[in-house]
Design a protein around this motif. Structure first.
Motif, PDB file in Angstrom:
ATOM      1  N   ALA A  49       0.839  -1.194   0.000  1.00  0.00           N
ATOM      2  CA  ALA A  49       0.000   0.000   0.000  1.00  0.00           C
ATOM      3  C   ALA A  49       0.876   1.247   0.000  1.00  0.00           C
ATOM      4  O   ALA A  49       0.612   2.194  -0.715  1.00  0.00           O
ATOM      5  CB  ALA A  49      -0.935  -0.005   1.200  1.00  0.00           C
ATOM      6  N   THR A  50       1.926   1.238   0.797  1.00  0.00           N
ATOM      7  CA  THR A  50       2.827   2.379   0.857  1.00  0.00           C
ATOM      8  C   THR A  50       3.560   2.561  -0.461  1.00  0.00           C
ATOM      9  O   THR A  50       3.620   3.662  -0.994  1.00  0.00           O
ATOM     10  CB  THR A  50       3.855   2.199   1.989  1.00  0.00           C
ATOM     11  OG1 THR A  50       3.137   1.975   3.197  1.00  0.00           O
ATOM     12  CG2 THR A  50       4.729   3.412   2.122  1.00  0.00           C
ATOM     13  N   THR A  53       1.033   3.752  -3.327  1.00  0.00           N
ATOM     14  CA  THR A  53       0.653   5.158  -3.289  1.00  0.00           C
ATOM     15  C   THR A  53       1.847   6.064  -3.537  1.00  0.00           C
ATOM     16  O   THR A  53       1.663   7.228  -3.860  1.00  0.00           O
ATOM     17  CB  THR A  53      -0.038   5.528  -1.960  1.00  0.00           C
ATOM     18  OG1 THR A  53       0.821   5.177  -0.886  1.00  0.00           O
ATOM     19  CG2 THR A  53      -1.374   4.853  -1.822  1.00  0.00           C
ATOM     20  N   LEU A  92      -3.402  -0.185  -7.611  1.00  0.00           N
ATOM     21  CA  LEU A  92      -3.466   0.250  -6.213  1.00  0.00           C
ATOM     22  C   LEU A  92      -4.215  -0.784  -5.377  1.00  0.00           C
ATOM     23  O   LEU A  92      -5.194  -1.373  -5.842  1.00  0.00           O
ATOM     24  CB  LEU A  92      -4.163   1.607  -6.101  1.00  0.00           C
ATOM     25  CG  LEU A  92      -3.375   2.807  -6.609  1.00  0.00           C
ATOM     26  CD1 LEU A  92      -4.239   4.070  -6.562  1.00  0.00           C
ATOM     27  CD2 LEU A  92      -2.101   3.002  -5.805  1.00  0.00           C
ATOM     28  N   THR A  96      -7.546   1.553  -0.872  1.00  0.00           N
ATOM     29  CA  THR A  96      -6.730   2.762  -0.949  1.00  0.00           C
ATOM     30  C   THR A  96      -7.628   3.946  -1.275  1.00  0.00           C
ATOM     31  O   THR A  96      -8.480   3.868  -2.154  1.00  0.00           O
ATOM     32  CB  THR A  96      -5.647   2.632  -2.044  1.00  0.00           C
ATOM     33  OG1 THR A  96      -4.820   1.523  -1.748  1.00  0.00           O
ATOM     34  CG2 THR A  96      -4.798   3.897  -2.143  1.00  0.00           C
ATOM     35  N   ARG A  97      -7.445   5.036  -0.566  1.00  0.00           N
ATOM     36  CA  ARG A  97      -8.200   6.260  -0.839  1.00  0.00           C
ATOM     37  C   ARG A  97      -7.330   7.173  -1.693  1.00  0.00           C
ATOM     38  O   ARG A  97      -6.166   7.399  -1.392  1.00  0.00           O
ATOM     39  CB  ARG A  97      -8.614   6.945   0.449  1.00  0.00           C
ATOM     40  CG  ARG A  97      -9.601   6.101   1.237  1.00  0.00           C
ATOM     41  CD  ARG A  97     -10.252   6.893   2.353  1.00  0.00           C
ATOM     42  NE  ARG A  97     -11.229   6.101   3.047  1.00  0.00           N
ATOM     43  CZ  ARG A  97     -12.454   5.828   2.601  1.00  0.00           C
ATOM     44  NH1 ARG A  97     -12.855   6.291   1.453  1.00  0.00           N
ATOM     45  NH2 ARG A  97     -13.284   5.084   3.317  1.00  0.00           N
ATOM     46  N   ARG A 112     -12.527   5.513  -3.061  1.00  0.00           N
ATOM     47  CA  ARG A 112     -11.907   4.306  -2.508  1.00  0.00           C
ATOM     48  C   ARG A 112     -11.770   3.296  -3.631  1.00  0.00           C
ATOM     49  O   ARG A 112     -12.726   3.023  -4.356  1.00  0.00           O
ATOM     50  CB  ARG A 112     -12.784   3.744  -1.380  1.00  0.00           C
ATOM     51  CG  ARG A 112     -12.236   2.483  -0.734  1.00  0.00           C
ATOM     52  CD  ARG A 112     -13.150   2.019   0.397  1.00  0.00           C
ATOM     53  NE  ARG A 112     -14.543   1.903  -0.001  1.00  0.00           N
ATOM     54  CZ  ARG A 112     -15.078   0.815  -0.562  1.00  0.00           C
ATOM     55  NH1 ARG A 112     -14.345  -0.245  -0.789  1.00  0.00           N
ATOM     56  NH2 ARG A 112     -16.349   0.799  -0.884  1.00  0.00           N
ATOM     57  N   PRO A 149      -2.431  10.769  -3.329  1.00  0.00           N
ATOM     58  CA  PRO A 149      -2.880  10.080  -2.115  1.00  0.00           C
ATOM     59  C   PRO A 149      -3.850  10.979  -1.349  1.00  0.00           C
ATOM     60  O   PRO A 149      -3.631  12.183  -1.239  1.00  0.00           O
ATOM     61  CB  PRO A 149      -1.601   9.863  -1.313  1.00  0.00           C
ATOM     62  CG  PRO A 149      -0.491  10.022  -2.292  1.00  0.00           C
ATOM     63  CD  PRO A 149      -0.984  10.959  -3.347  1.00  0.00           C
TER      64      PRO A 149
END
Length: 158
Positions: A49-50, A53, A92, A96-97, A112, A149
């Protein structure tokens, strides 16, 4: 195993060596994953996720989808709701937003990620009907947008 070998031979005789290799692939895929590899995979997905984004911001064409897909299952298994602020993105992680900005009119929404797409080349995101409406892009089909992000403190629509 005999069936896979016969299938591979038939495909090879037909002149498609790439298909012959695919015919043998299920035997390799059935092997269990070692415990060490499984823990490494889960550690990698925790940081995905990190890293995903970090690929943002992105600028490019966005499209939208709505009534035709209403109620169908999305790639993450939930039902598509055209009135929710959701989107499809090719890579993504689900959940994830993402903040989507329409530079043509200055509007911004937070969506989302719950689906995979867009499935038409060159597009960076596929938005729900509600998100596209909020961005003022319904009459256009596609618009250039900027993805970044999302901040957890920002409201869904601005």
């Amino acid at each position: 195993m005999l069936h896979a070998a016969v299938l591979a031979l038939l495909v090879a005789l037909a002149g498609a060596p790439a298909l012959a290799q695919e015919a043998q692939a299920p035997e390799l895929a059935a092997a269990p994953m070692p415990a060490a590899a499984a823990s490494a995979t889960s550690a990698t997905s925790a940081t995905s996720a990190t890293s995903a984004t970090s690929a943002l911001p992105v600028r490019g064409p966005a499209s939208w989808y709505g009534l035709t897909f209403q109620g169908r299952r999305t790639a993450n298994g939930e039902r598509f709701d055209m009135n929710a602020f959701t989107a499809a993105h090719p890579s993504l992680p689900f959940g994830t937003r993402v903040e989507v900005h329409n530079p043509a009119n200055g509007r911004r929404v937070t969506v989302r990620i719950n689906d995979r797409g867009p499935h038409t080349g060159g597009r960076v995101i596929d938005l729900s009907h509600a998100a596209a409406r909020a961005l003022g892009m319904l009459g256009f089909g596609t618009r250039i947008v900027e993805l970044s992000p999302a901040s957890e403190t920002r409201p869904a629509i601005r």
